[in-house]
Write a protein that holds these residues in place. Structure first.
Motif, mmCIF file in Angstrom:
data_model
loop_
_atom_site.group_PDB
_atom_site.id
_atom_site.type_symbol
_atom_site.label_atom_id
_atom_site.label_comp_id
_atom_site.label_asym_id
_atom_site.label_seq_id
_atom_site.Cartn_x
_atom_site.Cartn_y
_atom_site.Cartn_z
ATOM 1 N N ARG A 86 0.795 -1.231 -0.051
ATOM 2 C CA ARG A 86 -0.151 0.010 0.111
ATOM 3 C C ARG A 86 0.831 1.178 0.040
ATOM 4 O O ARG A 86 0.532 2.311 -0.696
ATOM 5 C CB ARG A 86 -0.916 0.023 1.158
ATOM 6 N N LEU A 87 1.905 1.211 0.651
ATOM 7 C CA LEU A 87 2.855 2.447 0.934
ATOM 8 C C LEU A 87 3.369 2.804 -0.868
ATOM 9 O O LEU A 87 3.409 4.028 -1.013
ATOM 10 C CB LEU A 87 4.165 2.054 1.664
ATOM 11 N N TRP A 88 3.931 1.765 -1.270
ATOM 12 C CA TRP A 88 4.491 2.021 -2.759
ATOM 13 C C TRP A 88 3.218 2.356 -3.534
ATOM 14 O O TRP A 88 3.513 3.195 -4.615
ATOM 15 C CB TRP A 88 4.998 0.751 -3.171
ATOM 16 N N ALA A 89 2.193 1.693 -3.592
ATOM 17 C CA ALA A 89 1.001 1.998 -4.383
ATOM 18 C C ALA A 89 0.648 3.612 -4.206
ATOM 19 O O ALA A 89 0.356 3.983 -5.380
ATOM 20 C CB ALA A 89 -0.266 1.056 -4.145
ATOM 21 N N ASP A 90 0.337 3.925 -2.857
ATOM 22 C CA ASP A 90 0.298 5.356 -2.507
ATOM 23 C C ASP A 90 1.554 6.452 -3.255
ATOM 24 O O ASP A 90 1.168 7.271 -3.934
ATOM 25 C CB ASP A 90 0.229 5.537 -1.211
ATOM 26 N N VAL A 91 2.818 5.888 -2.871
ATOM 27 C CA VAL A 91 3.852 6.735 -3.660
ATOM 28 C C VAL A 91 3.639 6.839 -5.234
ATOM 29 O O VAL A 91 3.682 8.090 -5.770
ATOM 30 C CB VAL A 91 5.151 5.694 -3.493
ATOM 31 N N PHE A 92 3.121 5.738 -6.054
ATOM 32 C CA PHE A 92 2.927 5.867 -7.260
ATOM 33 C C PHE A 92 1.514 6.044 -7.847
ATOM 34 O O PHE A 92 1.354 5.842 -9.019
ATOM 35 C CB PHE A 92 3.607 4.519 -7.902
ATOM 36 N N GLY A 93 0.864 6.561 -6.924
ATOM 37 C CA GLY A 93 -0.465 7.012 -7.295
ATOM 38 C C GLY A 93 -1.420 5.699 -7.716
ATOM 39 O O GLY A 93 -2.234 5.817 -8.638
ATOM 40 N N GLN A 94 -1.304 4.575 -7.337
ATOM 41 C CA GLN A 94 -2.026 3.282 -8.018
ATOM 42 C C GLN A 94 -3.078 2.956 -6.552
ATOM 43 O O GLN A 94 -2.694 3.304 -5.544
ATOM 44 C CB GLN A 94 -0.984 1.865 -8.117
ATOM 45 N N ALA A 95 -4.004 2.101 -6.953
ATOM 46 C CA ALA A 95 -5.142 1.916 -6.196
ATOM 47 C C ALA A 95 -5.139 0.543 -5.842
ATOM 48 O O ALA A 95 -5.370 0.325 -4.467
ATOM 49 C CB ALA A 95 -6.459 2.379 -7.030
ATOM 50 N N ASP A 96 -4.737 -0.338 -6.496
ATOM 51 C CA ASP A 96 -5.203 -1.897 -6.142
ATOM 52 C C ASP A 96 -4.085 -2.841 -5.924
ATOM 53 O O ASP A 96 -3.100 -2.689 -6.772
ATOM 54 C CB ASP A 96 -6.080 -2.400 -7.237
ATOM 55 N N ILE A 97 -3.781 -2.983 -4.715
ATOM 56 C CA ILE A 97 -2.548 -3.996 -4.446
ATOM 57 C C ILE A 97 -2.888 -5.463 -4.577
ATOM 58 O O ILE A 97 -2.172 -6.309 -4.674
ATOM 59 C CB ILE A 97 -2.068 -3.919 -3.155
ATOM 60 N N GLN A 98 -4.306 -5.887 -4.806
ATOM 61 C CA GLN A 98 -4.528 -7.348 -4.777
ATOM 62 C C GLN A 98 -3.845 -8.171 -6.008
ATOM 63 O O GLN A 98 -3.580 -9.410 -5.719
ATOM 64 C CB GLN A 98 -6.167 -7.547 -4.832
ATOM 65 N N PRO A 99 -3.913 -7.491 -7.005
ATOM 66 C CA PRO A 99 -3.222 -8.377 -8.238
ATOM 67 C C PRO A 99 -1.835 -8.499 -7.710
ATOM 68 O O PRO A 99 -1.343 -9.604 -8.104
ATOM 69 C CB PRO A 99 -3.192 -7.525 -9.536
ATOM 70 N N ALA A 100 -1.068 -7.857 -7.100
ATOM 71 C CA ALA A 100 0.379 -8.131 -6.672
ATOM 72 C C ALA A 100 0.413 -9.064 -5.689
ATOM 73 O O ALA A 100 1.325 -10.109 -5.460
ATOM 74 C CB ALA A 100 1.041 -6.817 -6.127
ATOM 75 N N LEU A 101 -0.494 -9.226 -4.716
ATOM 76 C CA LEU A 101 -0.600 -10.275 -3.879
ATOM 77 C C LEU A 101 -0.735 -11.392 -4.324
ATOM 78 O O LEU A 101 -0.128 -12.267 -4.011
ATOM 79 C CB LEU A 101 -2.083 -9.731 -2.614
ATOM 80 N N GLU A 102 -1.974 -11.473 -5.140
ATOM 81 C CA GLU A 102 -2.029 -12.978 -5.777
ATOM 82 C C GLU A 102 -1.167 -13.445 -6.807
ATOM 83 O O GLU A 102 -0.546 -14.581 -6.625
ATOM 84 C CB GLU A 102 -3.404 -12.508 -6.595
ATOM 85 N N ALA A 103 -0.488 -12.453 -7.690
ATOM 86 C CA ALA A 103 0.540 -12.885 -8.873
ATOM 87 C C ALA A 103 1.774 -13.469 -7.841
ATOM 88 O O ALA A 103 2.479 -14.452 -8.268
ATOM 89 C CB ALA A 103 0.877 -11.526 -9.435
ATOM 90 N N PHE A 104 2.170 -12.894 -6.806
ATOM 91 C CA PHE A 104 3.186 -13.426 -5.864
ATOM 92 C C PHE A 104 2.939 -14.337 -4.780
ATOM 93 O O PHE A 104 3.796 -14.451 -3.806
ATOM 94 C CB PHE A 104 4.349 -12.386 -5.571
ATOM 95 N N ASN A 105 1.806 -14.981 -4.697
ATOM 96 C CA ASN A 105 1.297 -15.796 -3.652
ATOM 97 C C ASN A 105 1.472 -15.110 -2.168
ATOM 98 O O ASN A 105 2.232 -15.809 -1.362
ATOM 99 C CB ASN A 105 2.033 -16.878 -3.841
ATOM 100 N N LEU A 106 1.055 -13.940 -2.019
ATOM 101 C CA LEU A 106 1.289 -13.251 -0.847
ATOM 102 C C LEU A 106 -0.194 -13.002 -0.166
ATOM 103 O O LEU A 106 -0.029 -12.593 1.083
ATOM 104 C CB LEU A 106 2.018 -12.198 -1.168
#
Length: 205
Positions: A86-106
């Protein structure tokens, strides 16, 4: 937009290590750097990412478009997995972290403190950050360090997805990721030292 590297000379400790490097990285393309350890791959990637100046040549098409991942995972130990993303998503103006969590089995680790993760899990989290930057050019230095076979496959799938979406990837890796990628061997670009520099190096051998 293409990433264009033209006649680049890069230095380590003020000494040229690679010279005359040039290539074009297009959307949807992956380029893998090869060469022995110490050849200058990391220095080249850092220069392209804008972390150090080039001695000669130019890099165009990189402005605010590169997401760089090096040997360090770059995570906040006291934050949870989700909070890191979420920290990095906020820095870069992105909204959704769910695809990243799923892609890397997190997904199941989302509420775990990053400091309590294994080395491989930390590496997966560090790489997942790439997906929340929204940046089209991934510049990666040995991205599969600390990853097991299954995690390497997850990373390769994430790169394929990135390329399919019009992104590009420039990476130094000794592992065959099973990707369709061009290969650039940096060995022929090894800088020729002057006699003075050669004598200086030999004094410390």
């Amino acid at each position: 937009m293409d990433l264009i590297v033209s006649d680049l000379t890069v230095t380590r400790g003020g000494v040229p290590v690679l010279e005359g490097v040039g290539f074009v990285l297009r959307p949807g393309q992956a380029l893998v750097l090869r060469g022995p350890n110490g050849a200058g791959k990391t220095t080249l990637l850092r220069t392209i990412a804008g972390l150090q100046p080039a001695l000669k040549g130019s890099v165009s098409g990189a402005e605010d478009r590169i997401a760089y991942a090096a040997h360090a995972d770059g995570i906040k130990q006291v934050l949870t997995v989700a909070e890191n993303l979420r920290l990095w998503a906020d820095v870069f103006g992105q909204a959704d972290i769910q695809p990243a969590l799923e892609a890397f089995n997190l997904v199941e680790l989302r509420d775990r403190a990053a400091g309590s993760l294994s080395a491989g899990q930390k590496r997966r989290l560090g790489l997942a950050r790439l997906m929340v930057t929204g940046r089209p050019v991934w510049v990666l230095d040995e991205p599969t360090v600390s990853l097991d076979v299954a995690s390497v496959a997850l990373f390769a799938d994430a790169v394929r997805l990135h390329l399919a979406g019009g992104g590009s990837a420039l990476m130094a890796t000794h592992i065959d990721l099973g990707l369709e990628a061009e290969v650039l061997d940096v060995t022929p670009h090894k800088a020729v030292l002057t006699n003075a520099l050669e004598d200086f190096d030999e004094a410390f051998l």
